[in-house]
Design a protein around this motif. Structure first.
Motif, PDB file in Angstrom:
ATOM      1  N   ILE A   8       0.688  -1.132   0.103  1.00 17.40           N
ATOM      2  CA  ILE A   8       0.001   0.160  -0.120  1.00 17.40           C
ATOM      3  C   ILE A   8       0.914   1.212   0.113  1.00 17.40           C
ATOM      4  O   ILE A   8       0.685   2.073  -0.688  1.00 17.40           O
ATOM      5  N   LEU A   9       1.929   1.482   0.892  1.00 18.67           N
ATOM      6  CA  LEU A   9       2.817   2.377   0.921  1.00 18.67           C
ATOM      7  C   LEU A   9       3.348   2.657  -0.421  1.00 18.67           C
ATOM      8  O   LEU A   9       3.661   3.763  -0.684  1.00 18.67           O
ATOM      9  N   VAL A  12       1.071   4.099  -2.886  1.00 22.47           N
ATOM     10  CA  VAL A  12       0.756   5.400  -2.513  1.00 22.47           C
ATOM     11  C   VAL A  12       2.171   6.250  -3.057  1.00 22.47           C
ATOM     12  O   VAL A  12       1.828   7.353  -3.593  1.00 22.47           O
ATOM     13  N   ARG A  13       3.286   5.821  -2.726  1.00 24.21           N
ATOM     14  CA  ARG A  13       4.341   6.664  -3.242  1.00 24.21           C
ATOM     15  C   ARG A  13       4.552   6.775  -4.461  1.00 24.21           C
ATOM     16  O   ARG A  13       4.810   8.156  -5.103  1.00 24.21           O
ATOM     17  N   THR A  16       2.055   9.538  -5.705  1.00 23.54           N
ATOM     18  CA  THR A  16       1.892  10.795  -5.395  1.00 23.54           C
ATOM     19  C   THR A  16       3.638  11.462  -5.878  1.00 23.54           C
ATOM     20  O   THR A  16       3.693  12.524  -5.829  1.00 23.54           O
ATOM     21  N   MET A  19       3.569  14.655  -7.637  1.00 22.84           N
ATOM     22  CA  MET A  19       2.642  15.880  -7.241  1.00 22.84           C
ATOM     23  C   MET A  19       3.438  16.890  -6.845  1.00 22.84           C
ATOM     24  O   MET A  19       4.535  16.724  -6.139  1.00 22.84           O
ATOM     25  N   PRO A  20       3.104  18.352  -6.958  1.00 24.07           N
ATOM     26  CA  PRO A  20       3.707  19.309  -6.860  1.00 24.07           C
ATOM     27  C   PRO A  20       4.060  19.454  -5.253  1.00 24.07           C
ATOM     28  O   PRO A  20       3.330  19.322  -4.408  1.00 24.07           O
TER      29      PRO A  20
ATOM     30  N   MET B  69      -3.067  14.327   0.751  1.00 22.78           N
ATOM     31  CA  MET B  69      -2.781  13.440  -0.203  1.00 22.78           C
ATOM     32  C   MET B  69      -1.567  13.373  -0.945  1.00 22.78           C
ATOM     33  O   MET B  69      -0.846  12.160  -1.228  1.00 22.78           O
ATOM     34  N   ARG B  70      -0.842  14.515  -1.027  1.00 17.31           N
ATOM     35  CA  ARG B  70       0.473  14.619  -1.443  1.00 17.31           C
ATOM     36  C   ARG B  70       1.593  13.946  -0.656  1.00 17.31           C
ATOM     37  O   ARG B  70       2.547  13.310  -1.069  1.00 17.31           O
ATOM     38  N   LEU B  72       0.716  11.522   1.381  1.00 17.23           N
ATOM     39  CA  LEU B  72      -0.285  10.409   2.204  1.00 17.23           C
ATOM     40  C   LEU B  72       0.744   9.340   2.829  1.00 17.23           C
ATOM     41  O   LEU B  72       0.331   8.967   3.851  1.00 17.23           O
ATOM     42  N   ALA B  73       1.760   9.036   2.005  1.00 16.29           N
ATOM     43  CA  ALA B  73       2.574   7.735   2.485  1.00 16.29           C
ATOM     44  C   ALA B  73       3.201   8.350   3.991  1.00 16.29           C
ATOM     45  O   ALA B  73       3.096   7.486   5.027  1.00 16.29           O
ATOM     46  N   LEU B  76       0.365   8.383   6.829  1.00 18.78           N
ATOM     47  CA  LEU B  76      -0.031   7.149   7.048  1.00 18.78           C
ATOM     48  C   LEU B  76       1.160   6.505   8.014  1.00 18.78           C
ATOM     49  O   LEU B  76       0.624   5.658   8.906  1.00 18.78           O
TER      50      LEU B  76
END
Lengths: 209, 481
Positions: A8-9, A12-13, A16, A19-20, B69-70, B72-73, B76
């Motif tokens: 999951i991590l 997610v990484r 993202t 992303m700015p 969200m940016r 998020l990891a 969490l």
């Protein structure tokens, strides 16, 4: 299940990474209500009344006598008292039951509870309990059907952002918070607001000082 | 135990328009929904309108969610560390099956024969209740509307008021049958009192509670649950064991972020200045509340949504349901036509992303793109933009199959593409169209087309091609000033 954690991590990484970045500037929403002390208490009382809460405004010295009269009117015979409840607030009339670690079933048999709070928020008519002195564990203010809450004038702030610094110490100490805005209610049946489902069906507030 | 299951569109061939047509026949349902949406719209308009900084709060909510969200990891990991430090145990679930397995095992380990539940759409999303029942554990929904849905073997039709399609007489019938009562009035106060009596004993005796969560705070490990009835307080503070299922997108970086969201959510949701009860707890506290706390963090497609730069703001949703109440489509069809626990505009973007287009590919089309949902959203999710983006994805997915590539829709669209690319083809098509439409044109409108094209005119008419096209007119005036 460390496999799940890493998976999951990891995704997610990956999702993202492009992303700015940079500091996020928050828009200038209100951090304070800016009412004078008297108007602030009026606003708080007005908002509580909108939730069908009876608000009794008295000087601090009259908390005990006001509580005694109110509890008699409500016909409450046993009253739960949380730990470190101020001596000066103790009402006369009902049998006072201290918190002795009773189980839920025993608490459920007690007619009412009287407690203090951590902070009152005027704009939304909210009382926050932080399990501190004179409030105790969460079940105490939940199971009895009647809740008489004492809010001191100096505990009332205007907006939620003003309340946050006062709530942080409890969070840092690992204590739970309960925001109470009127008695429990539901609008699940044809959107008719019905007061009192599972929480205390009646909430009275003594606003003192 | 009623099992909430939702059909797969690709298997049943039943899509949103077909389900909507069925629901529209129920005039009682339409009346109930119209009354509900009209009432909530007025209330939310009043309490959002009275805040001079409502728009600033919305922008703040959007900014905080973007930041959450940016990072998020990292958020969490911080949430996990802080919950663990406070005596809680954190579990990770990649998908619904894994989450069901974790929670069922925890409930079994606690020796529970029944569990009490606080309203949680995420537990519906993973199909938890049927899994618990199959393991011999009886799940008891304690939110009044969820109780009505569960006892009536029904499915929810609104994110906030799941039983809004039921009126008081129907609720009375359900309660009398399920609670074994001989007498019960149909006043809301009597029905509510019946629920209080029915559940109180269960609150006092339950060993295990299962909840969802509105927010998880990374920097403190605190979980936040908003509610109205006090059933949440009961579940969160009385049982010995508490299991909370939280979507990974529910994380906020800081405790102070709640000062924005606890203003946005109740005002946009129930139209109250504040909901009656908001619960915050951090791990386990000796002598107060559950002595065993499990936090289950659920992905189930969320990290995949996060990877889509256009659709990722779907994850900002705080489940207020305001977009349902302002949507002209939802107001008419009601919630069941969406075939999901997430209905309305947010459901139209969230459900197909969670379950795939084969299961719910018609939902991105369940909208007029009027934009009311975007204006109403307390965290400014641009739902119309995401709807259009997903429509494009639906088409791309269809084009990837042979059947889709050779289907009438794709052929027509590819034809249209060629036509717009080549002026000569465009001119030819217009000339043919002007001849062809003579049979069906009336006063400059076409309201009937032959089979094959009749889908377009079944519910709308279209303007006929004018006698002269713009390009023909432009050519004819060439050389004039």
């Amino acid at each position: 299940m460390s496999g799940a954690r890493e998976a999951i991590l990891g995704s997610v990484r990956r999702a993202t990474e492009r992303m700015p970045t940079g500091v996020v500037e928050l828009p200038g929403y209100r951090r304070a209500l800016g009412l004078d002390p008297a108007a602030l208490l009026d606003r708080f009382a007005e908002r509580l009344k909108d939730y069908d809460v009876t608000v009794l405004r008295v000087p601090e010295a009259q908390i005990a006598t006001t509580a005694s009269a109110r509890i008699a009117e409500r016909g409450i015979r046993t009253l739960l008292i949380p730990p470190e409840f101020p001596e000066a607030w103790r009402p006369s009339g009902p049998t006072l039951v201290p918190d002795s670690g009773q189980g839920a079933r025993e608490l459920n048999e007690i007619g009412g509870v009287m407690a203090g709070c951590c902070v009152g928020i005027a704009e939304s008519g909210t009382i926050v309990l932080d399990a501190g002195p004179g409030q105790g564990r969460r079940a105490l203010t939940l199971l009895p059907d009647y809740f008489l809450c004492v809010v001191l004038a100096r505990q009332v702030v205007g907006l939620l952002p003003e309340a946050m610094p006062r709530l942080r110490p409890a969070i840092d100490a690992g204590r739970p918070l309960t925001f109470v805005s009127g008695p429990s209610a539901t609008a699940d049946i044809e959107l008719n607001r019905v007061r009192g489902v599972h929480g205390p069906r009646t909430l009275d507030v003594i606003l003192a000082g | 135990m009623s099992a909430v299951t939702y059909e797969t569109e690709a298997l049943t061939g039943r899509d949103f328009p077909e389900r909507a047509r069925e629901e529209l026949r129920d005039s009682q349902l339409r009346g109930n929904i119209r009354k509900a949406t009209t009432t909530i719209r007025a209330k939310t308009a009043e309490v959002t309108g009275e805040l001079p900084d409502w728009q600033d709060l919305r922008r703040a909510g959007q900014a905080i969610k973007r930041e959450a969200m940016r990072d998020l990891a990292r958020n969490l990991e911080a949430l996990e560390a802080n919950v663990s430090r406070a005596g809680g145990k954190v579990h990770w679930a990649r998908d619904a099956a894994e989450a069901r397995w974790i929670i069922t095992n925890l409930a079994q380990a606690a020796g529970a024969e029944m569990v009490i539940k606080v309203k949680s759409m995420t537990t519906d999303e993973i199909g938890l209740n049927p899994a618990l029942a199959a393991a011999g554990i009886r799940p008891i929904e304690t939110d009044l509307a969820d109780m009505i849905v569960q006892l009536g073997h029904d499915t929810p039709s609104h994110i906030l008021v799941p039983a809004i399609h039921k009126n008081r007489a129907e609720i009375r019938e359900i309660f009398m049958r399920a609670m074994g009562l001989d007498h019960l009035g149909d006043q809301p106060t009597e029905l509510t009192a019946a629920a209080r009596r029915y559940l109180r004993e269960r609150f006092l005796s339950a060993e295990v509670a299962i909840s969802g969560g509105n927010f998880g705070i990374a920097d403190t490990g605190t979980i936040c649950v908003l509610e109205s009835e006090g059933n949440g307080r009961m579940c969160l503070s009385l049982p010995r064991v508490l299991i909370t299922l939280l979507g990974i997108e529910k994380v906020l970086p800081r405790f102070e972020d709640l000062e924005v969201f606890l203003q946005l959510l109740p005002r946009a949701s129930t139209g109250e200045r504040m909901n009656p009860y908001t619960n915050l707890w951090t791990g386990v506290r000796e002598g107060d509340g559950p002595q065993e706390f499990h936090l289950v963090l659920l992905d189930n497609g969320r990290s995949r949504i996060l990877a889509d730069p256009v659709a990722r703001e779907t994850l900002h949703c705080i489940r207020c349901s305001r977009c349902l109440n302002v949507c002209p489509v939802y107001e008419r069809t009601g919630g069941h036509a969406y075939n999901s626990m997430y209905q309305g505009p947010i459901g139209a973007i969230l459900t197909p992303q969670l379950r795939g287009f084969a299961e719910a590919g018609s939902l991105p089309y369940a909208s007029t793109l009027c934009g009311a949902c975007f204006e109403a959203c307390p965290v400014r999710i641009n739902i119309p933009q995401i709807l259009i983006h997903l429509r494009g994805e639906v088409v791309r997915e269809k084009q990837a199959t042979l059947g889709g590539r050779l289907g009438a829709e794709n052929l027509a669209m590819q034809g249209a593409l060629a036509m717009f690319e080549y002026p000569a083809l465009m001119g030819l098509a217009q000339r043919l169209g002007r001849v062809g439409q003579k049979a069906v044109e009336r006063d400059g409108r076409i309201d009937w087309l032959p089979p094959g094209l009749s889908g377009w005119t079944a519910s709308r008419d279209m303007p006929a091609l004018p006698p002269q096209s713009f390009r023909a007119w432009w050519r004819s005036r060439r050389g004039r000033p």
